[in-house]
Design a protein around this motif. Structure first.
Motif, PDB file in Angstrom:
ATOM      1  N   ALA A  11       0.862  -1.178   0.000  1.00  0.00           N
ATOM      2  CA  ALA A  11       0.000   0.000   0.000  1.00  0.00           C
ATOM      3  C   ALA A  11       0.899   1.228   0.000  1.00  0.00           C
ATOM      4  CB  ALA A  11      -0.908  -0.015   1.216  1.00  0.00           C
ATOM      5  N   VAL A  12       1.198   1.745  -1.191  1.00  0.00           N
ATOM      6  CA  VAL A  12       2.096   2.882  -1.327  1.00  0.00           C
ATOM      7  C   VAL A  12       1.254   4.134  -1.539  1.00  0.00           C
ATOM      8  CG1 VAL A  12       3.927   3.912  -2.706  1.00  0.00           C
ATOM      9  CG2 VAL A  12       3.923   1.452  -2.288  1.00  0.00           C
ATOM     10  N   ASP A  13       1.231   4.982  -0.536  1.00  0.00           N
ATOM     11  CA  ASP A  13       0.573   6.279  -0.643  1.00  0.00           C
ATOM     12  C   ASP A  13       1.690   7.312  -0.752  1.00  0.00           C
ATOM     13  OD1 ASP A  13      -0.577   8.804  -0.171  1.00  0.00           O
ATOM     14  OD2 ASP A  13      -2.200   7.904   0.994  1.00  0.00           O
ATOM     15  N   VAL A  14       1.994   7.710  -1.974  1.00  0.00           N
ATOM     16  CA  VAL A  14       3.125   8.598  -2.211  1.00  0.00           C
ATOM     17  C   VAL A  14       2.941   9.929  -1.482  1.00  0.00           C
ATOM     18  CG1 VAL A  14       4.443   9.828  -3.971  1.00  0.00           C
ATOM     19  CG2 VAL A  14       3.748   7.460  -4.359  1.00  0.00           C
ATOM     20  N   GLY A  15       1.723  10.394  -1.359  1.00  0.00           N
ATOM     21  CA  GLY A  15       1.475  11.635  -0.631  1.00  0.00           C
ATOM     22  C   GLY A  15       1.947  11.556   0.808  1.00  0.00           C
ATOM     23  N   ILE A  16       1.677  10.436   1.468  1.00  0.00           N
ATOM     24  CA  ILE A  16       2.130  10.245   2.850  1.00  0.00           C
ATOM     25  C   ILE A  16       3.650  10.139   2.900  1.00  0.00           C
ATOM     26  CG2 ILE A  16       2.130   8.611   4.787  1.00  0.00           C
ATOM     27  CD1 ILE A  16      -0.831   8.068   4.128  1.00  0.00           C
ATOM     28  N   ILE A  17       4.236   9.404   1.966  1.00  0.00           N
ATOM     29  CA  ILE A  17       5.697   9.273   1.911  1.00  0.00           C
ATOM     30  C   ILE A  17       6.341  10.648   1.715  1.00  0.00           C
ATOM     31  CG2 ILE A  17       7.632   8.369   0.546  1.00  0.00           C
ATOM     32  CD1 ILE A  17       5.872   5.881  -0.001  1.00  0.00           C
ATOM     33  N   LEU A  18       5.818  11.424   0.793  1.00  0.00           N
ATOM     34  CA  LEU A  18       6.385  12.743   0.508  1.00  0.00           C
ATOM     35  C   LEU A  18       6.273  13.665   1.719  1.00  0.00           C
ATOM     36  CD1 LEU A  18       5.067  13.375  -3.118  1.00  0.00           C
ATOM     37  CD2 LEU A  18       7.309  12.537  -2.423  1.00  0.00           C
ATOM     38  N   SER A  19       5.128  13.649   2.365  1.00  0.00           N
ATOM     39  CA  SER A  19       4.929  14.504   3.538  1.00  0.00           C
ATOM     40  C   SER A  19       5.909  14.155   4.655  1.00  0.00           C
ATOM     41  CB  SER A  19       3.481  14.367   4.023  1.00  0.00           C
ATOM     42  OG  SER A  19       3.279  15.140   5.172  1.00  0.00           O
ATOM     43  N   TRP A  43      12.361  11.534  -7.587  1.00  0.00           N
ATOM     44  CA  TRP A  43      11.495  11.309  -8.746  1.00  0.00           C
ATOM     45  C   TRP A  43      10.754  10.018  -8.483  1.00  0.00           C
ATOM     46  CZ3 TRP A  43      10.561   7.312 -11.993  1.00  0.00           C
ATOM     47  CH2 TRP A  43       9.854   7.582 -13.164  1.00  0.00           C
ATOM     48  N   THR A  44       9.457  10.026  -8.679  1.00  0.00           N
ATOM     49  CA  THR A  44       8.689   8.793  -8.526  1.00  0.00           C
ATOM     50  C   THR A  44       7.537   8.759  -9.511  1.00  0.00           C
ATOM     51  OG1 THR A  44       7.437   7.384  -7.002  1.00  0.00           O
ATOM     52  CG2 THR A  44       7.280   9.767  -6.653  1.00  0.00           C
ATOM     53  N   ASP A  45       7.265   7.558  -9.991  1.00  0.00           N
ATOM     54  CA  ASP A  45       6.055   7.325 -10.773  1.00  0.00           C
ATOM     55  C   ASP A  45       5.102   6.457  -9.961  1.00  0.00           C
ATOM     56  OD1 ASP A  45       7.159   4.803 -10.861  1.00  0.00           O
ATOM     57  OD2 ASP A  45       7.353   4.726 -13.038  1.00  0.00           O
ATOM     58  N   GLU A  46       5.354   6.382  -8.673  1.00  0.00           N
ATOM     59  CA  GLU A  46       4.590   5.660  -7.673  1.00  0.00           C
ATOM     60  C   GLU A  46       4.879   4.156  -7.668  1.00  0.00           C
ATOM     61  OE1 GLU A  46       0.572   6.943  -7.123  1.00  0.00           O
ATOM     62  OE2 GLU A  46       1.105   9.015  -7.543  1.00  0.00           O
ATOM     63  N   ARG A  47       5.739   3.688  -8.534  1.00  0.00           N
ATOM     64  CA  ARG A  47       6.211   2.295  -8.502  1.00  0.00           C
ATOM     65  C   ARG A  47       7.729   2.243  -8.429  1.00  0.00           C
ATOM     66  NH1 ARG A  47       2.961   0.063  -6.025  1.00  0.00           N
ATOM     67  NH2 ARG A  47       4.102  -1.832  -6.330  1.00  0.00           N
ATOM     68  N   ARG A  48       8.394   3.239  -8.987  1.00  0.00           N
ATOM     69  CA  ARG A  48       9.856   3.341  -8.930  1.00  0.00           C
ATOM     70  C   ARG A  48      10.218   4.651  -8.255  1.00  0.00           C
ATOM     71  NH1 ARG A  48      10.241   2.618 -15.162  1.00  0.00           N
ATOM     72  NH2 ARG A  48       8.503   3.966 -14.754  1.00  0.00           N
ATOM     73  N   PHE A  49      11.358   4.627  -7.577  1.00  0.00           N
ATOM     74  CA  PHE A  49      11.845   5.801  -6.873  1.00  0.00           C
ATOM     75  C   PHE A  49      13.304   6.011  -7.249  1.00  0.00           C
ATOM     76  CE2 PHE A  49       8.551   3.811  -4.422  1.00  0.00           C
ATOM     77  CZ  PHE A  49       7.739   4.856  -4.036  1.00  0.00           C
ATOM     78  N   LEU A  50      13.631   7.210  -7.680  1.00  0.00           N
ATOM     79  CA  LEU A  50      15.011   7.606  -7.945  1.00  0.00           C
ATOM     80  C   LEU A  50      15.235   8.836  -7.086  1.00  0.00           C
ATOM     81  CD1 LEU A  50      17.643   7.267  -9.575  1.00  0.00           C
ATOM     82  CD2 LEU A  50      16.640   8.766 -11.309  1.00  0.00           C
ATOM     83  N   GLN A  51      16.215   8.755  -6.197  1.00  0.00           N
ATOM     84  CA  GLN A  51      16.393   9.831  -5.233  1.00  0.00           C
ATOM     85  C   GLN A  51      17.862  10.128  -5.026  1.00  0.00           C
ATOM     86  OE1 GLN A  51      14.767   9.075  -1.286  1.00  0.00           O
ATOM     87  NE2 GLN A  51      14.460  11.250  -0.996  1.00  0.00           N
ATOM     88  N   VAL A  52      18.158  11.417  -4.923  1.00  0.00           N
ATOM     89  CA  VAL A  52      19.482  11.871  -4.518  1.00  0.00           C
ATOM     90  C   VAL A  52      19.310  12.567  -3.171  1.00  0.00           C
ATOM     91  CG1 VAL A  52      19.332  14.037  -5.837  1.00  0.00           C
ATOM     92  CG2 VAL A  52      21.557  13.150  -5.192  1.00  0.00           C
ATOM     93  N   LEU A  53      20.164  12.210  -2.226  1.00  0.00           N
ATOM     94  CA  LEU A  53      20.154  12.786  -0.878  1.00  0.00           C
ATOM     95  C   LEU A  53      21.446  13.544  -0.674  1.00  0.00           C
ATOM     96  CD1 LEU A  53      19.074   9.527   0.989  1.00  0.00           C
ATOM     97  CD2 LEU A  53      17.599  11.486   0.458  1.00  0.00           C
TER      98      LEU A  53
END
Length: 131
Positions: free
Chosen positions: A15-23, A39-49
């Motif tokens: 159960a991926v709720d991207v809005g909750i993850i982003l918040s 960057w996310t399409d709600e199935r893949r995540f590409l992130q730089v920290l």
């Protein structure tokens, strides 16, 4: 300072709720002094920290323990003198965004990024467009 770039996939049937993850990410990263780009399409995540090494590691460790992520692969991990992403941005294609509008916004976010980071994000954009 440290910069870490990774890619991951959402766990199937999670159960991926991207809005909750982003918040939660925005709140935690602001508190910890971590910036970057997701960057996310709600199935893949590409992130730089980016941030102090310990803070970046703490964020990455949290991501690694999150059961909604799988296949986490570090694409690069390096020391940096200055942040390439001075403010935290969450790039997500909204329901009403065209692919072109989203790609333009991503390229704007990536304008000051290193060639490695920019190339990785642009490669994913190109792959998505080709699919």
């Amino acid at each position: 300072m440290r910069q870490l770039l990774y890619i991951s996939s959402a766990t199937p049937d999670a159960a991926v709720d991207v809005g909750i993850i982003l918040s939660a990410s925005m709140r935690n990263n602001r508190r910890d002094g971590v910036t970057g780009l997701l960057w996310t399409d709600e199935r893949r995540f590409l992130q730089v920290l980016e941030g102090e090494s310990g803070a970046v590691q703490a964020v990455f460790d949290r991501i690694g323990r999150d059961p909604r992520h799988r296949g986490i692969v570090v694409l690069h991990d390096r020391a940096i003198a200055v942040r390439e992403f001075g403010s935290w941005d969450m790039a997500r294609r909204g329901r009403n965004d065209t692919a072109d509008a989203f790609d333009t916004r991503m390229r704007h976010h990536l304008a000051a990024a290193s060639p490695t980071v920019r190339g990785t994000f642009e490669g994913l954009i190109a792959a998505r467009r080709a699919a």
